[in-house]
Design an enzyme around this catalytic site. Structure first.
Site, mmCIF file in Angstrom:
data_model
loop_
_atom_site.group_PDB
_atom_site.id
_atom_site.type_symbol
_atom_site.label_atom_id
_atom_site.label_comp_id
_atom_site.label_asym_id
_atom_site.label_seq_id
_atom_site.Cartn_x
_atom_site.Cartn_y
_atom_site.Cartn_z
ATOM 1 C CB THR A 180 -6.075 -1.729 -9.024
ATOM 2 O OG1 THR A 180 -7.069 -2.503 -8.331
ATOM 3 C CG2 THR A 180 -6.690 -0.427 -9.507
ATOM 4 C CD GLU A 324 -6.756 3.687 -9.550
ATOM 5 O OE1 GLU A 324 -7.121 3.000 -8.587
ATOM 6 O OE2 GLU A 324 -5.550 3.733 -9.921
ATOM 7 C CE LYS A 434 -0.815 9.569 14.131
ATOM 8 N NZ LYS A 434 -2.272 9.831 13.974
ATOM 9 C CD1 TRP A 439 1.454 12.184 9.948
ATOM 10 C CD2 TRP A 439 1.300 9.964 9.751
ATOM 11 N NE1 TRP A 439 0.139 11.844 10.115
ATOM 12 C CE2 TRP A 439 0.007 10.487 10.003
ATOM 13 C CE3 TRP A 439 1.446 8.584 9.598
ATOM 14 C CZ2 TRP A 439 -1.127 9.684 10.098
ATOM 15 C CZ3 TRP A 439 0.319 7.786 9.699
ATOM 16 C CH2 TRP A 439 -0.946 8.331 9.946
#
Length: 550
Positions: A180, A324, A434, A439
């Protein structure tokens, strides 16, 4: 009794046996290289013999530090088919990350492009590179760099036989490895078994995947060091398609020329690549008539890009995935019902991350751990599992405890799912804003801002606010000649029509460029660090626009 093990070798066997004369083309510093699958298979066997002679055994890791070209492609089958593990290293990473990755993977050999040899030499550390026994420069000359021992690729394989008995491998044997990008810490190693890469390849051949056929001419712009160019070289080989590799740092003119000269039908890359190509095509005589599909991934596909390619008769296929997930997990194809929907509805669906690829499963859970409704409004974290989704990281037990839930991978993507099953990422868990206890999707605001014709790039970050915890601020890239005050008012008016006022950015900051990660994604971490001390909130911004006051 189960069938024969699922490995990569039959894909190469089929390409050589049935499509031996099909071309593989590569743009290099020296010009255009071209040869056939038959010749390619011979060279892959020579490479395997050379690695055998060096003492490379099943399970050993072989690193590559290369761009997209034919010699890099030779390692794609030459290394895993002999039982070794192909580890593609991202040359755009910081030196410290490269050192960590090589040491963590314990690579025994590293293949490196001539143009990247100095970069690798600069990252070289004798302790981190202790496992490396041989550096091989992809070319026929050895550059003057401090890498030892060093040889050139052509000499490395020249005296080797074109015959090689590929071993009978177990499908659980490791075949590939990719790390990654490590934007929030050390990069994490993801290993791919033979079966993971086989099943991902098969899924990419389906119409619900990328639908690659032997009539296609496939050109991945996405780097071969980034999750195996999204698996396209393997899928193209399995199909027997002609392959075109664009070489080091192709600019829009290079891409356009290759499409025209080689008859490219399908290509893939991040949105910035296609924005550049569209701009180039608008200003130059470009023949894109062979092009049928453009696969966009790595970031959301802007609706404006989809519509511009539609005008050119080119289909945009938006795909989502992760290191992944090998990497493709969802593709935004239109269902049969959506094929009959109004054009605007179709564009909305095609701009989402799409429908889960057959063979995978997903669920979306809220803060309470319960699955959310598929109503296009509720959102939560996306979890995914399947035969080509990893269930652990290499030597990272602490990450394995937090990033996996049994067989499920916690993706860190915050998503909604509509009634038809289309997944849409509203943010990364680390990037969602937030404000006042509610959100705000930074990604949705970014897509809306980038739909304005004057905006080249945009990223929205949350900045600390005394009362509301965080407020959004938009970082915008525009041409130098743009009237920025006027554009700011236009963007505000445009956003007011679509979003509640408490979603609207409290500031618009015009910058020269959005920083990118090593894989071409917007790096909001860098933005937050770069502008941490800046006064980004406008004095007259409606920062008291809380959800309950809207």
């Amino acid at each position: 009794m189960s069938g024969y093990d699922q490995t990569l070798e039959p894909f190469l066997w089929r390409a050589e046996a049935i499509h031996s004369d099909r071309e593989i083309v590569a743009r290099t510093h020296e010009g255009i290289n071209r040869y056939t699958y038959g010749e390619y298979a011979d060279r892959a066997r020579q490479l395997a013999n050379a690695l055998d002679a060096l003492g490379i055994e099943e399970g050993d890791r072989v690193g590559t530090f290369c761009w997209n070209h034919d010699r890099h492609f030779e390692t794609y089958f030459g290394v895993p088919n002999m039982g070794a593990q192909l580890h593609t290293i991202n040359p755009l990473l910081p030196d410290s990350h490269i050192q960590y990755i090589v040491e963590d993977a314990a690579d025994r050999v590293i293949f490196v492009d001539p143009s990247l040899a100095e970069k690798l030499a600069a990252a070289y550390d004798p302790d981190a590179f202790e496992s490396v026994e041989q550096f091989v420069v992809i070319g026929d000359e050895v550059p003057d760099v401090s890498l030892e021992p060093l040889t050139d690729y052509e000499s490395f394989i020249a005296d080797q036989s074109t015959e090689y008995d590929w071993p009978d491998l177990d499908q659980e044997d490791m075949a590939g490895m990719c790390y990654t990008s490590g934007t929030t810490g050390k990069p994490k190693g993801v290993e791919y078994t033979q079966q993971m890469m086989w099943s991902h390849t098969m899924a990419m051949l389906t119409p619900q995947g990328l639908g690659i056929e032997d009539s296609d001419v496939v050109m991945p712009i996405v780097p071969m060091f980034h999750v195996n160019a999204w698996g396209m070289p393997f899928a193209a080989t399995a199909a027997g398609a002609k392959q075109v590799f664009p070489g080091p740092a192709p600019d829009p003119a290079d891409i356009a020329q290759l499409i025209e000269d080689e008859g490219v039908t399908i290509t893939a890359g991040v949105p910035t690549v296609w924005l550049g190509l569209l701009e180039y095509a608008a200003e130059n005589e470009v023949d894109l008539s062979s092009l049928e599909r453009v696969v966009i991934g790595g970031a959301a596909a802007p609706k404006a890009v989809i519509e511009q390619f539609d005008d050119l008769g080119v289909e945009v296929v938006h795909a989502w995935g992760m290191t992944e997930t090998s990497p493709v997990g969802a593709v935004a194809h239109l269902t049969d019902e959506m094929e009959r929907a109004p054009y605007g509805t179709q564009v909305d669906k095609r701009s989402k991350q799409g429908l889960i690829v057959p063979g995978l499963e997903f669920k979306v859970v809220g803060d309470d751990g319960e699955e959310i409704a598929w109503d296009g409004e509720a959102f939560g974290e996306l979890l995914i599992r399947g035969p080509w989704v990893t269930t652990e990281y290499h030597e990272r037990p602490e990450a394995n405890e937090t990033d996996f839930e049994g067989s499920w991978l916690r993706t860190g993507d915050i998503v909604t799912v509509d009634e038809e099953g289309y997944i849409e990422i509203v943010d990364r868990a680390d990037d969602v804003i937030k404000s006042g206890g509610e959100w705000i999707s930074s990604q949705e605001l970014e897509n809306a801002i980038m739909s304005h014709e004057a905006v080249s790039e945009a990223a929205v970050i949350g900045v600390p606010h005394e009362r509301w915890q965080e407020r959004p601020v938009a970082m915008v890239v525009v041409p130098e000649t743009t009237d920025r005050d006027q554009l700011t008012e236009e963007l505000k008016a445009m956003l007011r029509e679509e979003y509640p006022k408490w979603w609207l950015p409290d500031g618009f900051e015009f910058i020269d460029e959005i920083p990118k990660t090593a894989t071409g994604k917007f790096s909001k971490m860098d933005l937050r660090e770069q502008y941490a001390g800046e006064e980004l909130l406008e004095e007259d911004a409606p920062a008291d626009a809380a959800p309950d006051e809207d």
